[in-house]
Design an enzyme around this catalytic site. Structure first.
Site, mmCIF file in Angstrom:
data_model
loop_
_atom_site.group_PDB
_atom_site.id
_atom_site.type_symbol
_atom_site.label_atom_id
_atom_site.label_comp_id
_atom_site.label_asym_id
_atom_site.label_seq_id
_atom_site.Cartn_x
_atom_site.Cartn_y
_atom_site.Cartn_z
ATOM 1 N N ASP A 117 25.154 77.499 57.632
ATOM 2 C CA ASP A 117 26.371 78.071 56.930
ATOM 3 C C ASP A 117 26.812 76.812 56.428
ATOM 4 O O ASP A 117 27.303 75.865 57.209
ATOM 5 C CB ASP A 117 27.072 78.798 57.498
ATOM 6 C CG ASP A 117 26.621 80.231 56.900
ATOM 7 O OD1 ASP A 117 25.447 80.745 57.253
ATOM 8 O OD2 ASP A 117 27.383 80.839 56.486
ATOM 9 N N THR A 118 27.720 76.389 55.653
ATOM 10 C CA THR A 118 27.933 75.303 54.868
ATOM 11 C C THR A 118 29.163 75.745 53.859
ATOM 12 O O THR A 118 29.491 76.618 53.745
ATOM 13 C CB THR A 118 26.593 75.211 54.287
ATOM 14 O OG1 THR A 118 25.286 75.143 54.792
ATOM 15 C CG2 THR A 118 26.594 74.160 52.870
ATOM 16 N N ILE A 119 29.788 74.728 53.490
ATOM 17 C CA ILE A 119 30.619 74.736 52.529
ATOM 18 C C ILE A 119 30.240 73.824 51.340
ATOM 19 O O ILE A 119 29.763 72.840 51.407
ATOM 20 C CB ILE A 119 32.077 74.331 53.094
ATOM 21 C CG1 ILE A 119 32.236 72.973 53.437
ATOM 22 C CG2 ILE A 119 32.658 75.377 53.987
ATOM 23 C CD1 ILE A 119 32.721 71.824 52.399
ATOM 24 N N SER A 129 28.284 70.664 55.949
ATOM 25 C CA SER A 129 27.846 71.859 56.871
ATOM 26 C C SER A 129 27.548 71.637 58.525
ATOM 27 O O SER A 129 26.955 70.330 58.717
ATOM 28 C CB SER A 129 26.412 72.282 56.496
ATOM 29 O OG SER A 129 25.776 73.545 57.307
#
Length: 564
Positions: free
Chosen positions: A371-373, A390
């Site tokens: 999940d990551t930005i 992430s």
């Protein structure tokens, strides 16, 4: 769910779309943001405002990106943090050139493939001590800042430190992910104490404080990158890992250095689309675009059977090569130029038929002699940053060193525990990475900085954004809001890999017609409705004619694009 029920469901309008907008942009949830001086787009509005404040104080696009990323590590720990890795593409207006940075960390020097074999472990687990690799985020901040920063690092970290001490209200989607992570990760020492209140995640709107992270960021602001990779913080991480069955050591942290890399590109209908080379998966997006360029989408409508079919088949071909050829280039000879060559794409395109392919083999591109930005920023001088960061699976490994306020990533899960694969585990090696920033230029000038976070969805999302803008004539916000496609089930370059033998499945968001669903089923595709795996988009475009920035933010997340 029956096929009829699915078809009826997919005829519903996209949840947030406004089909009756007077602008005629049927998919757009809101208008683009337009500003003359600077722009920031992130997945959390408070982080966007921090980045914007930095720009107003004279900071560069890179300064704003670091400040916003630090804030997201506090405010969106479900996707990122200083325990994870970072990749970035920077457009430097002065040199009129793109620069790439690979800020991914390596596996522990003392953990070997033989250890896994002796323990009977065939796949690296997603949580706990074994998937933890060196976090590369802080090193990347300083390397990028040394080259493109203007304001002191202390100033960039100060807003996050203040929010960490005083508290910030948790936003809706982040609260939802946080609550899902707690039952899974609370068994690991330090997690419950630092990321819950008596074992409970914060609810939407509840103020959350993280004084431990404030202390850590203060130390980094004063002592630089070495405050993280050497000394007390590194020692705390090493001692914690050793005490809890892990291998990551203070020596691994001290040895870490990220790497400046040359971005790779392909031309798609006159636009140069840029990605970073492996160990990330950006080349898969370029390969997909090369295959799809051979079709005339001016005659293939958005959302039609042909559009979705060709997209899914191109993805299968590109991902078969991704499974075979993507890894740390320091450990394997990768055919990068061959993978994005136009003649190789033409050869692969011949494999696409009128029906769904059930299995796809990797091709044989010619070898090179190499999940990551997600957030993006732009400043008044024309500099732009495309940055992705992430912990990998949501909140990462769950391993939470005492008193530091962050969780270590679990990116090492992506290794293969079988010898002979390009991505096979080895000490001191960078695992295959899913997180990829993107950039588009036209005629040697910046046109678009964008990304779509979300695992294997990322190359697929990049391709859809490029097609929506170039092939289907959407504006920047509409391109992100339009209903998305995700094909799932391709062979993966990871420990959990099994070869695709059933064609996988196509996930469609609401907004596709029942005629399209029926047509895809007739071509042999499995079509399903999936709630949520479509990634998170942010984008900033440069309008050369009007000399203004245009920003867009993901309607499926909590974020915001804002300018001044």
């Amino acid at each position: 769910m029956s096929r009829l029920a699915l078809a009826l469901l997919l005829t519903l309008p996209l949840a947030a779309a406004a089909a009756d907008r007077v602008t005629g942009k049927a998919f757009a949830t809101r208008s683009e943001v337009i500003a003359p001086h600077g722009m920031v787009a992130t997945s959390q509005p408070l982080a966007t405002q921090i980045g914007l404040d930095i720009l107003k104080q004279g900071g560069s696009a890179l300064d704003a990106a670091v400040a916003a990323n630090a804030a997201l590590g506090l405010m969106e720990p479900t996707g990122n943090g200083i325990g994870g890795d970072l990749f970035a593409i920077v457009w430097d207006a002065k040199t009129r050139k793109l620069y790439g940075y690979n800020g991914s960390g390596r596996s522990p020097a003392t953990l070997t493939l033989e250890y896994f074999q002796q323990q009977g472990i065939t796949d690296i687990p997603p949580t706990g001590p074994l998937p933890v690799s060196v976090p590369g985020c802080v090193d990347a901040w300083f390397a990028l800042h040394d080259k493109f920063g203007r304001l002191p690092m202390k100033k960039l970290l100060a807003p996050t430190i203040a929010y960490a001490r005083d508290g910030f209200p948790v936003s809706e989607l982040i609260a939802w992910y946080w609550q899902r992570s707690v039952p899974r990760l609370s068994k690991y020492p330090g997690f419950k104490e630092q990321f819950t209140r008596d074992g409970v995640a914060p609810a939407k709107g509840e103020r959350w404080r993280n004084p431990y992270l404030a202390d850590t960021l203060e130390a980094i602001g004063k002592g630089g990158r070495d405050a993280f990779y050497k000394g007390r913080i590194a020692g705390t991480i090493g001692d914690y890992m050793k005490a809890n069955g892990g291998f990551l050591s203070a020596a691994d942290l001290a040895a870490h250095r990220g790497e400046w890399v040359e971005p790779l590109s392909t031309n798609y209908r006159g636009y140069d689309v840029w990605e970073l080379p492996p160990n990330g998966q950006g080349v898969a997006a370029l390969a997909m675009l090369n295959i799809l360029e051979g079709y005339d989408f001016s005659k293939i409508p958005f959302g039609s059977v042909e559009h979705v079919h060709l997209f899914a088949e191109a993805k299968k071909l590109a991902f078969a090569d991704r499974a075979q050829h993507f890894a740390d280039p320091a450990f394997a000879k990768l055919p990068l130029k061959g993978l994005i060559a136009k003649d190789y794409a033409a050869e692969r395109r011949k494999l696409i038929g009128d029906t769904a392919a059930k299995s796809v083999d990797a091709g044989h591109p010619p070898l090179d002699e190499g999940d990551t930005i997600y957030l993006t920023t732009a400043d008044k001088d024309g500099n732009m940053v495309s940055l992705i960061q992430s912990n990998y699976r949501g909140m990462g490994s769950g391993m939470t060193p005492p008193g530091l306020g962050f969780i270590l990533q679990d990116r090492g899960e992506m290794f293969v525990l079988k010898p002979g694969n390009a991505n096979s585990y080895a000490p001191g090696k960078r695992p295959f990475h899913t997180i990829i920033p993107a950039f588009v230029t036209k005629g040697g000038k910046p046109w678009l900085s964008f990304g779509v976070m979300g695992g294997a969805m990322q190359p697929q999302g990049h391709v859809q954004i490029v097609m929506n803008l170039i092939d289907f004539g959407m504006n920047l916000q509409e391109a992100g809001d339009a209903p998305r496609i995700q094909h799932d089930g391709s062979t993966e370059p990871t420990g959990q890999a099994t070869a695709m033998s059933d064609g996988g499945e196509i996930n469609l968001e609401t907004g596709y017609s029942w005629e399209t669903v029926r047509g895809l089923l007739q071509k042999g595709h499995k079509v399903t409705y999936a709630d949520g795996p479509y990634g998170g988009y942010q984008a900033i475009a440069w309008d050369e004619k009007n000399q203004v920035w245009i920003g867009a933010s993901e309607s499926r997340k909590d974020g915001q694009a804002a300018g001044y």
